[in-house]
Design an enzyme around this catalytic site. Structure first.
Site, PDB file in Angstrom:
ATOM      1  CB  SER A   1      -0.849  -0.021   1.280  1.00  0.00           C
ATOM      2  OG  SER A   1      -1.498   1.204   1.478  1.00  0.00           O
TER       3      SER A   1
ATOM      4  CE1 TYR B   1      -4.273  -3.001   5.685  1.00  0.00           C
ATOM      5  CE2 TYR B   1      -3.667  -0.713   5.308  1.00  0.00           C
ATOM      6  CZ  TYR B   1      -3.980  -1.962   4.816  1.00  0.00           C
ATOM      7  OH  TYR B   1      -3.971  -2.179   3.454  1.00  0.00           O
TER       8      TYR B   1
ATOM      9  CE  LYS C   1      -1.613  -4.514   3.440  1.00  0.00           C
ATOM     10  NZ  LYS C   1      -1.887  -5.843   2.909  1.00  0.00           N
TER      11      LYS C   1
HETATM   12  P1  NAD Z   1     -11.130  -7.214   1.042  1.00  0.00           P
HETATM   13  O1  NAD Z   1     -11.388  -7.215   2.494  1.00  0.00           O
HETATM   14  O2  NAD Z   1     -12.262  -6.925   0.125  1.00  0.00           O
HETATM   15  O3  NAD Z   1     -10.468  -8.609   0.595  1.00  0.00           O
HETATM   16  C1  NAD Z   1      -9.657  -9.371   1.460  1.00  0.00           C
HETATM   17  C2  NAD Z   1     -10.165 -10.787   1.413  1.00  0.00           C
HETATM   18  O4  NAD Z   1      -9.336 -11.603   2.227  1.00  0.00           O
HETATM   19  C3  NAD Z   1     -11.594 -10.943   1.943  1.00  0.00           C
HETATM   20  O5  NAD Z   1     -12.350 -11.672   1.009  1.00  0.00           O
HETATM   21  C4  NAD Z   1     -11.430 -11.711   3.253  1.00  0.00           C
HETATM   22  O6  NAD Z   1     -12.543 -12.559   3.504  1.00  0.00           O
HETATM   23  C5  NAD Z   1     -10.140 -12.477   2.995  1.00  0.00           C
HETATM   24  N1  NAD Z   1      -9.370 -12.803   4.196  1.00  0.00           N
HETATM   25  C6  NAD Z   1      -8.973 -11.972   5.190  1.00  0.00           C
HETATM   26  N2  NAD Z   1      -8.271 -12.636   6.116  1.00  0.00           N
HETATM   27  C7  NAD Z   1      -8.193 -13.936   5.685  1.00  0.00           C
HETATM   28  C8  NAD Z   1      -7.589 -15.117   6.201  1.00  0.00           C
HETATM   29  N3  NAD Z   1      -6.940 -15.129   7.374  1.00  0.00           N
HETATM   30  N4  NAD Z   1      -7.711 -16.267   5.493  1.00  0.00           N
HETATM   31  C9  NAD Z   1      -8.377 -16.281   4.313  1.00  0.00           C
HETATM   32  N5  NAD Z   1      -8.974 -15.202   3.794  1.00  0.00           N
HETATM   33  C10 NAD Z   1      -8.883 -14.033   4.474  1.00  0.00           C
HETATM   34  O7  NAD Z   1      -9.932  -6.183   0.777  1.00  0.00           O
HETATM   35  P2  NAD Z   1      -9.385  -5.580  -0.588  1.00  0.00           P
HETATM   36  O8  NAD Z   1      -9.765  -4.148  -0.639  1.00  0.00           O
HETATM   37  O9  NAD Z   1      -9.711  -6.459  -1.720  1.00  0.00           O
HETATM   38  O10 NAD Z   1      -7.836  -5.622  -0.285  1.00  0.00           O
HETATM   39  C11 NAD Z   1      -7.024  -6.703  -0.706  1.00  0.00           C
HETATM   40  C12 NAD Z   1      -5.603  -6.466  -0.229  1.00  0.00           C
HETATM   41  O11 NAD Z   1      -5.132  -5.234  -0.750  1.00  0.00           O
HETATM   42  C13 NAD Z   1      -5.439  -6.392   1.279  1.00  0.00           C
HETATM   43  O12 NAD Z   1      -4.226  -7.003   1.613  1.00  0.00           O
HETATM   44  C14 NAD Z   1      -5.370  -4.904   1.543  1.00  0.00           C
HETATM   45  O13 NAD Z   1      -4.651  -4.625   2.713  1.00  0.00           O
HETATM   46  C15 NAD Z   1      -4.624  -4.437   0.310  1.00  0.00           C
HETATM   47  N6  NAD Z   1      -4.860  -3.022  -0.004  1.00  0.00           N
HETATM   48  C16 NAD Z   1      -6.143  -2.582  -0.143  1.00  0.00           C
HETATM   49  C17 NAD Z   1      -6.374  -1.238  -0.436  1.00  0.00           C
HETATM   50  C18 NAD Z   1      -7.777  -0.718  -0.531  1.00  0.00           C
HETATM   51  O14 NAD Z   1      -7.959   0.503  -0.400  1.00  0.00           O
HETATM   52  N7  NAD Z   1      -8.783  -1.546  -0.790  1.00  0.00           N
HETATM   53  C19 NAD Z   1      -5.282  -0.378  -0.618  1.00  0.00           C
HETATM   54  C20 NAD Z   1      -3.986  -0.875  -0.497  1.00  0.00           C
HETATM   55  C21 NAD Z   1      -3.789  -2.217  -0.184  1.00  0.00           C
HETATM   56  C1  WQD Z   2      -9.686   9.271   0.793  1.00  0.00           C
HETATM   57  C2  WQD Z   2      -9.864  10.756   1.076  1.00  0.00           C
HETATM   58  C3  WQD Z   2     -10.303  11.266   3.390  1.00  0.00           C
HETATM   59  C4  WQD Z   2     -14.241   9.416   3.637  1.00  0.00           C
HETATM   60  C5  WQD Z   2      -7.085   4.349   2.944  1.00  0.00           C
HETATM   61  C6  WQD Z   2      -6.042   3.715   3.814  1.00  0.00           C
HETATM   62  C7  WQD Z   2      -4.836   3.344   2.995  1.00  0.00           C
HETATM   63  C8  WQD Z   2      -5.248   2.503   1.801  1.00  0.00           C
HETATM   64  C9  WQD Z   2      -6.361   3.111   1.018  1.00  0.00           C
HETATM   65  C10 WQD Z   2      -5.058   0.191   2.320  1.00  0.00           C
HETATM   66  C11 WQD Z   2      -9.168  11.187   2.371  1.00  0.00           C
HETATM   67  C12 WQD Z   2     -11.472  11.647   2.501  1.00  0.00           C
HETATM   68  C13 WQD Z   2     -13.016   9.860   3.180  1.00  0.00           C
HETATM   69  C14 WQD Z   2     -15.250  10.370   3.935  1.00  0.00           C
HETATM   70  C15 WQD Z   2     -13.753  12.127   3.282  1.00  0.00           C
HETATM   71  N1  WQD Z   2      -5.744   1.229   2.210  1.00  0.00           N
HETATM   72  N2  WQD Z   2     -12.780  11.196   3.010  1.00  0.00           N
HETATM   73  N3  WQD Z   2     -14.956  11.687   3.746  1.00  0.00           N
HETATM   74  O1  WQD Z   2      -7.460   7.344   3.747  1.00  0.00           O
HETATM   75  O2  WQD Z   2      -6.497   7.781   1.444  1.00  0.00           O
HETATM   76  O3  WQD Z   2      -6.525   5.508   2.336  1.00  0.00           O
HETATM   77  O4  WQD Z   2      -7.452   3.440   1.898  1.00  0.00           O
HETATM   78  O5  WQD Z   2      -3.871   0.045   2.263  1.00  0.00           O
HETATM   79  O6  WQD Z   2      -3.963   2.666   3.830  1.00  0.00           O
HETATM   80  O7  WQD Z   2      -5.674   4.638   4.831  1.00  0.00           O
HETATM   81  O8  WQD Z   2      -8.655   6.514   1.669  1.00  0.00           O
HETATM   82  O9  WQD Z   2     -10.972   6.472   0.892  1.00  0.00           O
HETATM   83  O10 WQD Z   2     -10.509   6.569   3.389  1.00  0.00           O
HETATM   84  O11 WQD Z   2     -10.022   8.558   1.976  1.00  0.00           O
HETATM   85  O12 WQD Z   2     -13.548  13.330   3.112  1.00  0.00           O
HETATM   86  O13 WQD Z   2     -16.351  10.027   4.387  1.00  0.00           O
HETATM   87  O14 WQD Z   2     -11.261  10.998   1.281  1.00  0.00           O
HETATM   88  O15 WQD Z   2     -10.087  12.253   4.364  1.00  0.00           O
HETATM   89  O16 WQD Z   2      -8.660  12.455   2.140  1.00  0.00           O
HETATM   90  P1  WQD Z   2      -7.243   6.894   2.380  1.00  0.00           P
HETATM   91  P2  WQD Z   2     -10.112   6.950   2.017  1.00  0.00           P
END
Ligand code: NAD
Ligand code: WQD
Length: 340
Positions: free
Chosen positions: A125, A150, A154
């Protein structure tokens, strides 16, 4: 056909990636414990692709279960490891839940396939950069102290992967540092499924527009940005999914060894107010929003330098903000007519 184990493959990014893997001729095998996903997503993937992937319901923290999985699925060429918990705020309140799940699952998986020639893609991330000193931020920028447990999982996971590869194994590993994934598949059959009140901007927008939430609060308009609201690099989830296919392709060739990290974003920043305006313009829906105080822990602005991904992964994002907003909205409307 190359078999790819996709952990968390029924989640938001995982399900879109499974579709892109099938489109690219791979055979994905999904592992998910359904802790943050719905089994009906498997049918939705089948509707989109015409193929039903093999599915194992398993908690990756279960050591014996993961060992049995590696016996059953011994002939895989790659692993894409999405499975993790991702709610930043919850991780501050329940750190052990996050360290346990996100770190144990990774170690169990790496142990189970240790010594085998496996290409491993890890979901990292942009949170590892914190507030970068220079924008756009590139992969050699220093990792800043994590702002949440969290985020720390990562950083720790990246270190584990890098140390493991340096020790000499048959793994090749790529960590993809995602910026802000948004949007949904153009069929509107899969998308983000937040449980409870969404923490992220775009699902909050679509739930407000559909009437599930009364209004959306913009967290701060007094930042040092052009319109005062925070700036992020929003990337369409289908573009993000395709980056995983590109990473597997790079590792299966002879030009890649060891461990590397890549930024996965568009290279452009948009403010919260710009996202709201884009949503209103592309969908024709008026959003009820108000300006509120800053949210603790938010960085002011971040967007990625994606030139390394363009050059080495031969990947770049193609879909713009309008498609991100319209696809997220089509998915929200689909969900309100077809609750999963
Ligand atoms: P998500 O929660 O939709 O998907 C994660 C999946 O993993 C879920 O289906 C959950 O049931 C499964 N899971 C969790 N723990 C498990 C375990 N112990 N065993 C088996 N399955 C398990 O999340 P996402 O948004 O698809 O994110 C996927 C990955 O990307 C995560 O590692 C997240 O940290 C990373 N990531 C997400 C974002 C974001 O904003 N969505 C941003 C950066 C990184
Ligand atoms: C985006 C912008 C908020 C909600 C998060 C995690 C990051 C990564 C991606 C996993 C920000 C603003 C949001 C609302 C708002 N995940 N906002 N009103 O915080 O950039 O990133 O998701 O790795 O680790 O921290 O994403 O979608 O929460 O926010 O104004 O109701 O929207 O302040 O500026 P963020 P977000």
């Amino acid at each position: 056909m190359s078999k790819i184990l996709v952990t968390g493959g029924l989640g938001y990014i995982g399900s879109h990636t499974v579709v892109e893997l099938i489109n690219a001729g791979y055979e994905p095998v999904i592992v998910d414990d359904l802790s943050n996903s719905n089994i009906k997503i498997l049918d939705q993937i089948t509707k989109i692709t015409g193929k039903k992937p093999v599915f194992h319901q398993l908690d990756l923290c279960d050591v014996n279960g993961v060992m049995s999985l590696a016996t059953a699925e011994h002939d895989i060429e790659g692993i894409i490891h999405f499975a993790a918990f991702k709610a930043v705020g919850e991780s501050v309140k329940l750190p052990l839940k996050y360290y346990r799940n996100n770190i144990f699952s990774l170690i169990n998986l790496l142990d189970a396939y240790y010594g085998k020639p496996v290409n491993f893609v890890f979901s990292s991330s942009c949170t590892v950069y914190g507030q970068p000193d220079h924008l756009p931020v590139n992969e050699s920028a220093p990792v800043k102290p994590a702002q949440s447990p969290y985020g720390n999982t990562k950083q720790i996971a990246e270190e584990i992967l890098s140390d493991m590869v340096a020790s000499g194994t048959n793994y090749k590993v790529i960590s993809l540092r995602y910026f802000n994934p948004v949007g949904a598949h153009d069929t509107a059959l899969i998308g983000e499924l937040p449980i409870g009140v969404p923490q992220n901007l775009v699902p909050f927008i679509t739930q407000t527009a559909i009437g599930k939430r009364e209004k959306i609060t913009v967290f701060g308009d007094d930042y040092n940005t052009p319109d005062g609201s925070c700036v992020r690099d929003y990337i369409h989830v289908v573009d993000l999914a395709k980056a995983h296919v590109a990473a597997l392709k790079l590792m299966s060739g002879n030009d890649f060894e060891g461990y590397d990290v890549f930024n996965i974003g568009t290279g452009k920043g948009n403010s919260v107010l710009e996202i709201i305006a884009a949503f209103e313009q592309t969908t024709g829906e008026k959003l009820n929003y108000e300006i509120g105080p800053r949210r603790g822990g938010d960085v002011e602005q971040v967007w990625g330098d994606v030139s390394k991904s363009e050059k080495q992964l031969h990947w770049s994002a193609g879909l713009g903000i309008d498609t991100m907003m319209s696809s997220a909205w089509e998915w929200e409307k689909y969900l309100s007519n077809n609750p999963l």
